[in-house]
Write an enzyme that holds these catalytic residues in place. Sequence first.
Site, short mmCIF file in Angstrom:
data_model
loop_
_atom_site.label_atom_id
_atom_site.label_comp_id
_atom_site.label_asym_id
_atom_site.label_seq_id
_atom_site.Cartn_x
_atom_site.Cartn_y
_atom_site.Cartn_z
N GLU A 1 0.84 -1.20 0.00
CA GLU A 1 0.00 0.00 0.00
C GLU A 1 0.88 1.25 0.00
O GLU A 1 0.62 2.21 -0.72
CB GLU A 1 -0.91 0.00 1.23
CG GLU A 1 -1.87 1.18 1.24
CD GLU A 1 -2.76 1.26 2.48
OE1 GLU A 1 -3.68 2.07 2.49
OE2 GLU A 1 -2.51 0.52 3.45
N ARG A 2 1.94 1.23 0.83
CA ARG A 2 2.80 2.41 0.93
C ARG A 2 3.72 2.54 -0.28
O ARG A 2 4.08 3.63 -0.69
CB ARG A 2 3.67 2.31 2.19
CG ARG A 2 2.86 2.48 3.45
CD ARG A 2 3.67 2.08 4.68
NE ARG A 2 2.81 2.02 5.84
CZ ARG A 2 3.07 1.29 6.92
NH1 ARG A 2 4.17 0.58 7.00
NH2 ARG A 2 2.23 1.29 7.93
#
Length: 270
Positions: free
Chosen positions: A100-101
Amino acid sequence: MLDGDEWIINGQKIWTTGGHHADHIFVLARTSPDEVKHKGITFLLVDMRQPGVEVRPIRMMSGESEFNEVFFTDARCPKGNVVGEVNGGWMVAMTLLGNERGAGAAINALSFRAELDKLTAMVKQRGLADDPHVRQRLTKAHTKVEVMRFLGYRALTAFLNGKKPGPDASIGKLFWSEYHKEVTELAVDVLGADALTPSGTPAQTYIRSDAVGSPNSSASWVDVFLNARAGTIYAGTSQVQRGIVGEQILGLPKEPRADAGPWRTIPGHG
Ligand SMILES: Cc1cc2nc3c(=O)[nH]c(=O)nc-3n(C[C@H](O)[C@H](O)[C@H](O)COP(=O)(O)OP(=O)(O)OC[C@H]3O[C@@H](n4cnc5c(N)ncnc54)[C@H](O)[C@@H]3O)c2cc1C
């Protein structure tokens, strides 16, 4: 708790973005209460369209209600809906968060460049291009967008070489979210009360300035400014990203932990 062929889930989960639209939700559920902290947690895929699941919207300071609190009361989930291993959900969650990051890293610079170009044009239109403070802040923003471009190349190269996003994904997350707070502050300073001007239909999740002024959008620069504050919280706060960078990338000593000091003994951890 496992009951025959089903997990029974009780509890509450806050900040579920888009939960009011979803029909399934990933839940990190404690499945072994005897284990400590990150052990004994299982990653489950739960059907939200069942009587034991209640979704309550949360109103944000921007006026939207894009995220929710979700309550589970004897909700059920088939035994087979486990992602990864039973009691091994933490590893799944860490992999997910790394992705996600890290996922945005390769392309973030593109949208931030477009946004900054828009802001620079506004500065010129308003005759502020000679203001030394505005120029200094614009230059700083330009430098940061360039840094993001090179961080993006690095992320892309690593990905093409088969490397999965790990702790280094925190660098990009920390960088873009702190940058976005600064640059939207500049936009609001430059525009003054005009930053409040809306223009059309409801704004999107995680509004960026590309929504501002586009046909049928009600997004204003203030909306973008307010959403930018949330960017340093969602997907992990800036403080937590700094902790990851310090401990897992730089190898600095671990932060003192309230639950691991000599004043309290954790079972299994001495
Ligand atoms: C707009 C928005 C959308 C979100 N969407 C989702 C979603 O869809 N799904 C989802 O699961 N979650 C979502 N979240 C939740 C988000 O991931 C959490 O809010 C975030 O990770 C922080 O966790 P917390 O709220 O429990 O804060 P806490 O962990 O309680 O932190 C509170 C404060 O303590 C600090 N802190 C905590 N631990 C440490 C540490 N080890 N070192 C230093 N400081 C620390 C934090 O930085 C923060 O300032 C969303 C949040 C927002 C704001």
